[in-house]
Structures are given as structure tokens and as C-alpha cells.
Enzyme design. Structure first.
Site, PDB file in Angstrom:
ATOM      1  N   HIS A 207       0.838  -1.206   0.000  1.00 47.24           N
ATOM      2  CA  HIS A 207       0.000   0.000   0.000  1.00 47.24           C
ATOM      3  C   HIS A 207       0.868   1.250   0.000  1.00 47.24           C
ATOM      4  O   HIS A 207       1.780   1.372   0.814  1.00 47.24           O
ATOM      5  CB  HIS A 207      -0.867  -0.020   1.268  1.00 47.24           C
ATOM      6  CG  HIS A 207      -1.894   1.060   1.332  1.00 47.24           C
ATOM      7  ND1 HIS A 207      -3.176   0.889   0.856  1.00 47.24           N
ATOM      8  CD2 HIS A 207      -1.842   2.326   1.815  1.00 47.24           C
ATOM      9  CE1 HIS A 207      -3.872   2.005   1.048  1.00 47.24           C
ATOM     10  NE2 HIS A 207      -3.075   2.894   1.630  1.00 47.24           N
TER      11      HIS A 207
ATOM     12  N   ASP B 166       3.268   9.314 -12.443  1.00 46.82           N
ATOM     13  CA  ASP B 166       3.553   8.491 -11.269  1.00 46.82           C
ATOM     14  C   ASP B 166       5.062   8.511 -11.005  1.00 46.82           C
ATOM     15  O   ASP B 166       5.835   8.442 -11.944  1.00 46.82           O
ATOM     16  CB  ASP B 166       3.113   7.041 -11.588  1.00 46.82           C
ATOM     17  CG  ASP B 166       2.932   6.198 -10.346  1.00 46.82           C
ATOM     18  OD1 ASP B 166       3.912   6.021  -9.618  1.00 46.82           O
ATOM     19  OD2 ASP B 166       1.814   5.721 -10.121  1.00 46.82           O
TER      20      ASP B 166
ATOM     21  N   ARG C   7       6.449   6.578  -8.217  1.00 46.05           N
ATOM     22  CA  ARG C   7       6.624   5.670  -7.064  1.00 46.05           C
ATOM     23  C   ARG C   7       7.715   4.634  -7.267  1.00 46.05           C
ATOM     24  O   ARG C   7       8.156   4.003  -6.342  1.00 46.05           O
ATOM     25  CB  ARG C   7       5.299   4.964  -6.746  1.00 46.05           C
ATOM     26  CG  ARG C   7       4.310   5.888  -6.069  1.00 46.05           C
ATOM     27  CD  ARG C   7       2.992   5.215  -5.850  1.00 46.05           C
ATOM     28  NE  ARG C   7       2.281   5.004  -7.103  1.00 46.05           N
ATOM     29  CZ  ARG C   7       1.090   4.446  -7.192  1.00 46.05           C
ATOM     30  NH1 ARG C   7       0.488   4.011  -6.106  1.00 46.05           N
ATOM     31  NH2 ARG C   7       0.493   4.305  -8.357  1.00 46.05           N
TER      32      ARG C   7
END
Ligand code: ZN
Length: 415
Positions: free
Chosen positions: A241, A326, A328
Site C-alpha cells: 500500500h 507516477d 513511485r
């Protein structure tokens, strides 16, 4: 206590110390591998770029500047060791499997006993403890009969018993470069330039291969016996997560983050109750690692655009504001799983193909992929979920067409 008034440039040639211990990343024996030393109590011992505590190093510097923290303070590690033995696993001595954390950063006084006792200021980058979780949705799951009190995983008072593990980032730069498929020299130069010149050693000290970046950490919550994580015969339910403070903590309804996180916790606990083990990894990569300011700007841009907040333009709005969809870097995410010796995940709670592909590519088998039950998705988050499904995120159900996506609308900005 304050440091000397003059500033010593870390890039100066006299800062190459003969006394500092070499790091041989991936070597099996920790004493031969060598400890990562980023502390500043004795700069002659340093063998890494940057310092400990991730982004909190800046707060430590403020405390020192204000005079409330001694520069000679060494942590007293007595009684701080892990309540559960972890590893070592074969992944700890594979220089390609783990490159963004230090598997030997746990229980320093045990792994580096002789050096620690000889006075080397080696600091842990991993810590393990135990806790009870009290979560309202879990109480509801118990009341609804989806989760049972068993006195072991779920206690009489509805608390869930967990083991939790905190990781600070430790980057082995050649391994990071290889994982991201970039040249190490280019990576070091751009990290230096794009942080406003934060760590000159990135360009002046190519002999220093390990960096402690000033970024967020990762926390893992384990349900059941942590030592079962490496046993592929034992069922493992896992959610990886990425932080979403607005939803995770405050219950903001524009996305599915908290419902997905809590559903993962519920299922992880259930798995532990039937003899398996559950793992929730929580990565501090707020707003796709673009930060919350960017995220809130994107929310406004989504809600104010012509036609309203629509699933058909969900990803485009992020790129308009942030410059990238993104940031990440899921390629680095599986390192945390390899720390626990995981080779097989029976139930992976995630819709993200980026996460799934990164895990599988790192050599971990995934049996089932679990998406969030439709009844747990808040109304305003339909935009996010339908956009993700249409973009190819994992979904066992139907995917909407471009025309249909235009009809999936979120709340206007003023409601
Ligand atoms: Zn969210």
C-alpha cells in the site's frame, strides 16, 4: 554541544578516510559485508553518503542548531533488539534482490557485535516491535461475522495482534541504477543536481556506493507468525500500500485507499486465523510520490475541468500538473518482501499492474490477485476506480468504454 565553527566540505580529498570500513554489498557474512555507517559522531568511520533517519535527519539538524541535541550522542541500543528473529535469507546475500534497504540494518549489536563493542557508531535502519491495532472497520467486520474473535490474532476486545517492522531507506547506488536501467554515473549526477546540490559526494566520491536518502520510510504489519513468511507452503495474504494520508487517516472519500487498506488488514487477519500469515507493507509515497500539494492541485483541476471530474481524464490531469503520471518506482518496492524471504504470495491485494509486474519480475510467484469488493468503494471514488480499470489495472469484472467513462463523474468542487 556544537560542532567546530568552520565547515569541512565532504568532497575534500582529506575526507577519504583509511579507517572507514568497506561495504561489500551482497556478501553473506555481515562482518565481511561491512556495516553501513552514516552517523556523524566520528566522521572518520563514515562509509555512506547522507545520514540516518531518512527525512527526519533534517529535524535532527534543527535540534542541533537550536542547541537541544548533542552532536556526540550515540544511541543506547540496550534492549532495543527485535522480539522475533528475522533471517538471514538467501535474498540477503543476492546483490540484485535487495538494493534499497540494508537487510543487515536490524539488530546491529548482534550482527556487528565486535565492531559495535569496539565503539563504531553503527545505527539500525530496521526495527521490529509488536502492537495491538484498534480499527473501527475491523470492529464492524467482527460484528458482521466476517472476522472471528479467536484470542490469538483477534483478541476478546477486538484488537488485532501484529508484529510491525520499520525500514529506513538505504540505497546501494550501483543496484538502484541497474534496477532502473540507468547509468550509475548519470544517476549520481542527476540526484546531486536535482536536489539543489544536496550531497556533493554523489559526484566527487564514486568510491562511496551506499547512500542514505532523505526520503520517507516503509512500515510492515505482520499478522500471524513472521517466520512463516518465507515458507511458501504457508498461505500468504499481502497488500503493498502506498501512503494516502487524506484517505488512510482522515477518511477522505475521493479515493479507495483506506477501504482497500482496511480490507487488506481484515483479510490478512483472516488468513492468519486459518493458519496462514498476512502482511501489509505501507510505503511513504504520498500522492504517487509526487506529494500532497501536487495531489490537491490535481483534485481541483479534475473537478473544475469542462465536463466535471471524469474517469476518462483521470490520469491526464495528474500529468498536466506534476509533469509525470507516477513517481513511485515500484521496481524498488519488492525489496521489502525479499527482506522477509518471501518467494510466493497466495493472495495479492492490489489492482495495480505496476505493483504486480514488479513483484513477479523480482522472482516472487503470485497465485491470486484480489481487487476491492464493489460495496466498499465510496461514491466519489468511482472516478478513480473506473479510470484505473479502463487503464488496464487488474479487475475481474467489466471494463467501461471511453464513452461510458465520460459518464462516471465525481462531485463538483463546491459540494
Ligand atoms: Zn487515496
Amino acid at each position: 554541544m556544537k560542532r567546530a565553527a568552520h565547515v569541512i566540505l565532504t568532497s575534500h580529498s582529506s575526507q577519504v578516510f583509511k579507517d572507514s570500513l568497506p561495504i561489500h554489498w551482497g556478501v553473506k557474512n555481515p562482518m565481511h559485508r561491512g556495516p553501513v555507517i552514516g552517523s556523524l559522531t566520528d566522521i572518520k568511520q563514515r562509509n555512506a553518503i547522507g545520514t540516518h533517519s531518512g527525512s527526519y535527519a533534517v529535524y535532527r539538524a534543527l535540534s542541533i542548531a537550536q542547541g537541544s541535541y548533542s552532536t556526540t550522542h550515540k544511541p543506547d541500543l540496550h534492549n532495543t533488539d527485535s522480539p522475533v528473529r528475522m533471517g538471514p535469507f538467501p535474498s540477503w546475500s543476492d546483490p540484485d534482490k535487495i538494493v534499497s534497504i540494508d537487510p543487515w540494518g536490524l539488530d546491529i549489536p548482534i550482527h556487528f557485535k565486535d565492531l559495535y563493542e569496539a565503539g563504531y557508531d553503527i545505527r539500525p535502519t530496521i526495527a521490529v516491535t509488536q502492537a495491538h491495532l484498534q480499527i473501527p472497520e475491523i470492529h464492524q467486520a467482527i460484528d458482521a461475522g466476517r472476522l472471528k474473535v479467536d484470542g490469538k490474532v483477534v483478541l476478546e476486545n477486538k484488537d488485532i495482534k501484529v508484529t510491525k517492522v520499520a525500514f529506513e531507506p538505504v540505497w546501494y547506488l550501483p543496484g538502484i541504477a541497474k534496477r532502473l536501467n540507468v547509468d550509475e554515473g548519470d544517476l549520481r549526477k542527476i540526484l546531486f543536481q536535482e536536489t539543489g546540490g544536496m550531497f556533493p559526494e554523489l559526484v566527487t566520491r564514486p568510491d562511496l556506493k551506499v547512500m542514505l536518502p532523505p526520503i520517507g520510510s516503509t512500515t510492515v504489519y505482520i499478522f500471524g507468525n513472521p517466520q512463516d513468511l518465507s515458507n511458501e507452503k504457508i498461505e500468504l495474504t499481502c497488500r503493498v500500500h502506498d501512503e494516502c494520508n487524506g484517505s488512510d487517516v482522515f477518511g477522505s472519500d475521493i479515493c479507495t485507499c483506506r477501504p482497500y487498506l482496511i480490507y487488506g488488514i481484515e483479510d490478512a487477519a483472516r488468513t492468519a486465523q486459518r493458519g496462514g500469515v498476512g502482511l501489509i507493507a505501507y510505503y511513504r509515497k504520498e500522492g504517487r510520490a509526487l506529494g500532497e500539494v501536487t495531489k490537491f492541485l490535481v483534485y481541483n483541476a479534475r473537478k473544475r475541468q469542462v465536463g466535471g471530474d471524469s474517469a476518462s481524464t483521470y490520469f491526464h490531469r495528474t500529468e498536466c500538473v506534476a509533469g509525470v503520471e507516477d513517481a513511485r518506482f515500484q521496481e524498488l518496492m519488492p525489496d521489502i518482501l525479499h527482506f522477509f524471504g518471501i518467494t510466493k504470495i497466495h493472495n495479492l491485494h492490489s489492482m495495480s499492474n505496476m505493483k504486480y509486474n514488479a513483484i513477479v519480475k523480482s522472482g516472487i510467484e503470485v497465485v491470486n490477485r484480489i481487487s476491492i469488493p464493489a460495496e466498499l468503494i465510496p461514491a466519489d471514488a468511482q472516478v478513480e476506480i473506473e479510470a484505473k480499470k479502463a487503464a488496464g489495472y487488474f479487475n475481474p469484472g467489466e471494463t467501461k468504454t471511453v464513452k461510458e467513462l465520460e459518464t462516471v463523474l465525481g462531485r463538483p468542487i463546491d459540494e
